[in-house]
Structure formats: structure tokens, C-alpha cells
Design an enzyme around this catalytic site. Structure first.
Site, PDB file in Angstrom:
ATOM      1  N   ASN A 101    -119.908   5.736 -18.781  1.00  0.00           N
ATOM      2  CA  ASN A 101    -119.133   6.024 -19.990  1.00  0.00           C
ATOM      3  C   ASN A 101    -119.663   7.250 -20.721  1.00  0.00           C
ATOM      4  OD1 ASN A 101    -117.884   3.709 -19.197  1.00  0.00           O
ATOM      5  ND2 ASN A 101    -118.750   2.428 -20.810  1.00  0.00           N
ATOM      6  N   HIS A 118    -122.359  10.407 -16.499  1.00  0.00           N
ATOM      7  CA  HIS A 118    -121.222  11.326 -16.597  1.00  0.00           C
ATOM      8  C   HIS A 118    -121.227  12.153 -17.876  1.00  0.00           C
ATOM      9  CE1 HIS A 118    -118.899   8.515 -13.640  1.00  0.00           C
ATOM     10  NE2 HIS A 118    -119.846   9.200 -13.052  1.00  0.00           N
ATOM     11  N   THR A 191    -116.471  -1.935 -14.385  1.00  0.00           N
ATOM     12  CA  THR A 191    -116.138  -0.708 -13.676  1.00  0.00           C
ATOM     13  C   THR A 191    -115.277  -1.033 -12.450  1.00  0.00           C
ATOM     14  OG1 THR A 191    -116.972   1.233 -12.501  1.00  0.00           O
ATOM     15  CG2 THR A 191    -118.341  -0.753 -12.409  1.00  0.00           C
ATOM     16  N   ASN A 216    -116.145  -8.587 -14.342  1.00  0.00           N
ATOM     17  CA  ASN A 216    -114.944  -7.767 -14.435  1.00  0.00           C
ATOM     18  C   ASN A 216    -113.734  -8.678 -14.626  1.00  0.00           C
ATOM     19  OD1 ASN A 216    -112.667  -5.971 -13.800  1.00  0.00           O
ATOM     20  ND2 ASN A 216    -114.244  -4.574 -13.071  1.00  0.00           N
TER      21      ASN A 216
HETATM   22  N1  APR Z   1    -114.395  -6.817 -19.544  1.00  0.00           N
HETATM   23  C1  APR Z   1    -114.733  -6.600 -18.233  1.00  0.00           C
HETATM   24  N2  APR Z   1    -114.067  -5.706 -17.423  1.00  0.00           N
HETATM   25  C2  APR Z   1    -113.028  -5.058 -17.960  1.00  0.00           C
HETATM   26  C3  APR Z   1    -112.599  -5.258 -19.301  1.00  0.00           C
HETATM   27  C4  APR Z   1    -113.342  -6.187 -20.101  1.00  0.00           C
HETATM   28  N3  APR Z   1    -113.017  -6.436 -21.363  1.00  0.00           N
HETATM   29  N4  APR Z   1    -111.499  -4.461 -19.534  1.00  0.00           N
HETATM   30  C5  APR Z   1    -111.272  -3.776 -18.371  1.00  0.00           C
HETATM   31  N5  APR Z   1    -112.183  -4.137 -17.433  1.00  0.00           N
HETATM   32  C6  APR Z   1    -112.324  -3.599 -16.074  1.00  0.00           C
HETATM   33  C7  APR Z   1    -111.026  -3.287 -15.351  1.00  0.00           C
HETATM   34  O1  APR Z   1    -110.580  -4.429 -14.653  1.00  0.00           O
HETATM   35  C8  APR Z   1    -111.445  -2.166 -14.401  1.00  0.00           C
HETATM   36  O2  APR Z   1    -111.929  -2.696 -13.164  1.00  0.00           O
HETATM   37  O3  APR Z   1    -112.981  -2.357 -16.212  1.00  0.00           O
HETATM   38  C9  APR Z   1    -112.620  -1.502 -15.134  1.00  0.00           C
HETATM   39  C10 APR Z   1    -112.311  -0.113 -15.713  1.00  0.00           C
HETATM   40  O4  APR Z   1    -112.093   0.740 -14.631  1.00  0.00           O
HETATM   41  P1  APR Z   1    -111.777   2.302 -14.845  1.00  0.00           P
HETATM   42  O5  APR Z   1    -110.763   2.463 -15.879  1.00  0.00           O
HETATM   43  O6  APR Z   1    -111.506   2.829 -13.487  1.00  0.00           O
HETATM   44  O7  APR Z   1    -113.129   2.892 -15.442  1.00  0.00           O
HETATM   45  P2  APR Z   1    -114.511   3.235 -14.682  1.00  0.00           P
HETATM   46  O8  APR Z   1    -114.754   2.336 -13.534  1.00  0.00           O
HETATM   47  O9  APR Z   1    -115.557   3.308 -15.719  1.00  0.00           O
HETATM   48  O10 APR Z   1    -114.200   4.732 -14.155  1.00  0.00           O
HETATM   49  C11 APR Z   1    -115.210   5.399 -13.467  1.00  0.00           C
HETATM   50  O11 APR Z   1    -113.905   7.399 -13.344  1.00  0.00           O
HETATM   51  O12 APR Z   1    -112.344   8.582 -14.466  1.00  0.00           O
HETATM   52  C12 APR Z   1    -113.646   8.597 -14.064  1.00  0.00           C
HETATM   53  O13 APR Z   1    -115.541   9.637 -15.028  1.00  0.00           O
HETATM   54  C13 APR Z   1    -114.595   8.641 -15.247  1.00  0.00           C
HETATM   55  O14 APR Z   1    -116.577   7.325 -15.684  1.00  0.00           O
HETATM   56  C14 APR Z   1    -115.253   7.270 -15.222  1.00  0.00           C
HETATM   57  C15 APR Z   1    -115.160   6.884 -13.760  1.00  0.00           C
END
Ligand code: APR
Length: 245
Positions: A101, A118, A191, A216
Site C-alpha cells: 500500500n 511500492h 491482497t 481475505n
Molecule cells: N478484508 C480482507 N480482504 C479484503 C477486504 C477486507 N476488508 N476488502 C478487500 N479485500 C481483498 C480483495 O478480496 C482482494 O483480494 O483485498 C484484495 C485487494 O486486491 P487488489 O485491489 O488487487 O490490491 P493489491 O493486492 O494490494 O494490489 C497489488 O497492484 O495495482 C497494483 O501497486 C498496486 O500495490 C498494488 C498492487
């Protein structure tokens, strides 16, 4: 779920080295939109139009407009219970928090030993990478005075000091994150586990003998890898685990 949480709580209690890796899901309850979830940034915009050096070179104003609105949004958000629990755990010897994040809510929660893979929305760097401007500087003003901020050293365009697609991560952060995979317990929280190198850390930890768990809302490519797969909201699960310690 009760049995799963008891099992994980026992692992947390017994861990000499605990690493938690977080993604956008941990900040969802704070009001920060995720990237790939409902209303997520990459649902409404093409990453290649906004989060690549080429996109910035061709349309710096458009990219800044996007980051300025994300800064404005995040500025109105507060760390939630999940951030607070990890911040508390981070005061314990051997606990490392690795995050993808860029919202710095872990920082605002007071997390120690935080690895920001990041970068940060609240830091800028010289796009031209002039010597003095290559080192990011912090600027939390919302809004920023200029639509396209300038490097204070060379006057060239300044960019958000976040890692864009196609860019490599800071080697120092990568090695700290890899080091942290040598742990007893590795938690992957909120994630989608699709962006590397972060998504590879759980496999690395597993290969080093760590017990692994995922928290998740939904299944991810890591779900079949981990020892414990817990479905639920991080902002509920982490305080529940903390209460079981
Ligand atoms: N509690 C637990 N998990 C959650 C919640 C919650 N309240 N809300 C959403 N999620 C989960 C979703 O199911 C999803 O699997 O969080 C995840 C968010 O995924 P992404 O939006 O893809 O974010 P992230 O994995 O951090 O992205 C990775 O991608 O865009 C680039 O650089 C950016 O750091 C980022 C990287």
C-alpha cells in the site's frame, strides 16, 4: 472459523519471527478503494494510462490529476482496527510488516519496522532523476499548489514516488522483504496476490519453513498455497485474533 482462529492465534503466540504482508484490502474499511475490487482503480482506469513512466511522460497532468484525487481521498481516511492491531504487534521483537500500500495508513497507525514495497502517495521524486531529486521528499499538502509539481532541485517535473508497472522496486526494500520471509509465521492480508515480486513472498516464506495463513474476503492464487485460509474482513479478523492472544 472459531477453530481456525484458535489455531492461528496459537501460532501468533508461539512465533519468534512473524511477518505480515498487506495489500489494499486492509485499507478498504478505512474508505480507500482497492485496485481490483468493486470501484477499484483498475476497474475504472487502465493501469498503462496512469501507472507507467510512459503514461507520465506523455500525459503528466492526467496522471497527477489521478494521484491528486487519490491523495485527497486518502487524506480523509484513518487507520482502521486492522492497521491498529498490526501496529501494536509491530512493537514486539521479531515482527515485520511488509506492505504494497502507498496510502501510509500503516505509518499513521504507528507501525514499526514497516517495509513499503511500492512507495508512498505522500512522497514525490524528480521524474528526470536529477541527482538531488532522485531521493524522494515528503509533501502532504492537499491540494498540491501546482497541477504538475516541479522538482525543487532541477525544476523538471516531479512524479509521485510510487512504484509504477514495469519499474523495479527499491532493492533495499526487496531485500528487507525477502529477509522477513525467514520467519515462523507469514500472514498475507487483503491482497489479490497477483502483483510480483510481492505475490511471491508467501511461496518464499513457505519454502523457508514458515507456517503461512491468508486473510481475505475471497479466494486468491495464494489460497491454495497457504496452511490456513481464512475468509473474512481483516478489520474484524485481526482484532478477534488479537483478543485471543
Ligand atoms: N478484508 C480482507 N480482504 C479484503 C477486504 C477486507 N476488508 N476488502 C478487500 N479485500 C481483498 C480483495 O478480496 C482482494 O483480494 O483485498 C484484495 C485487494 O486486491 P487488489 O485491489 O488487487 O490490491 P493489491 O493486492 O494490494 O494490489 C497489488 O497492484 O495495482 C497494483 O501497486 C498496486 O500495490 C498494488 C498492487
Amino acid at each position: 472459523m472459531e477453530r481456525l482462529l484458535q489455531t492461528l492465534a496459537a501460532r501468533i503466540r508461539g512465533a519468534r519471527r512473524l511477518t505480515a504482508m498487506t495489500g489494499a484490502g486492509i485499507s478498504a474499511a478505512s474508505g480507500v478503494p482497492t485496485f481490483r475490487g468493486p470501484g477499484g482503480m483498475w476497474r475504472t482506469h487502465r493501469a498503462e494510462d496512469l501507472a507507467t513512466p510512459d503514461a507520465f511522460a506523455s500525459a503528466p497532468a492526467l496522471v497527477w490529476e489521478r494521484y491528486a484525487s487519490r491523495r485527497e481521498k486518502v487524506a480523509s481516511c484513518r487507520p482502521n482496527a486492522a492497521h491498529d492491531v498490526l501496529a501494536r504487534w509491530s512493537t514486539r521483537e521479531g515482527v515485520v510488516v511488509v506492505t504494497q500500500n502507498v496510502d501510509d495508513l500503516h505509518v499513521r497507525a504507528g507501525t514499526r519496522d514497516l517495509v513499503r514495497l511500492h512507495g508512498s502517495l505522500w512522497e514525490l521524486a524528480c521524474f528526470g532523476r536529477c541527482t538531488a531529486g532522485a531521493q524522494p521528499w515528503r509533501d502532504e499538502r492537499v491540494p498540491l499548489p501546482d497541477a504538475i509539481p516541479r522538482c525543487p532541485h532541477c525544476g523538471g517535473h516531479a512524479r509521485p514516488a510510487v512504484v509504477w508497472f514495469g519499474e523495479s522496486l527499491d532493492p533495499a526494500d526487496v531485500s528487507r522483504a525477502l529477509e522477513a520471509t525467514a520467519c515462523d509465521l507469514f500472514l498475507t492480508i487483503g491482497t489479490s496476490a497477483v502483483v510480483y515480486p510481492a505475490a511471491g513472498l508467501v511461496r518464499e516464506a513457505r519454502s523457508r519453513g514458515a507456517f503461512t495463513a491468508e486473510i481475505n474476503l475471497e479466494e486468491t492464487p495464494a489460497s491454495s498455497l497457504v496452511d490456513l485460509d481464512i475468509r473474512g474482513h481483516a478489520e474484524e479478523i485481526l482484532p478477534t485474533l488479537d483478543a485471543l492472544l
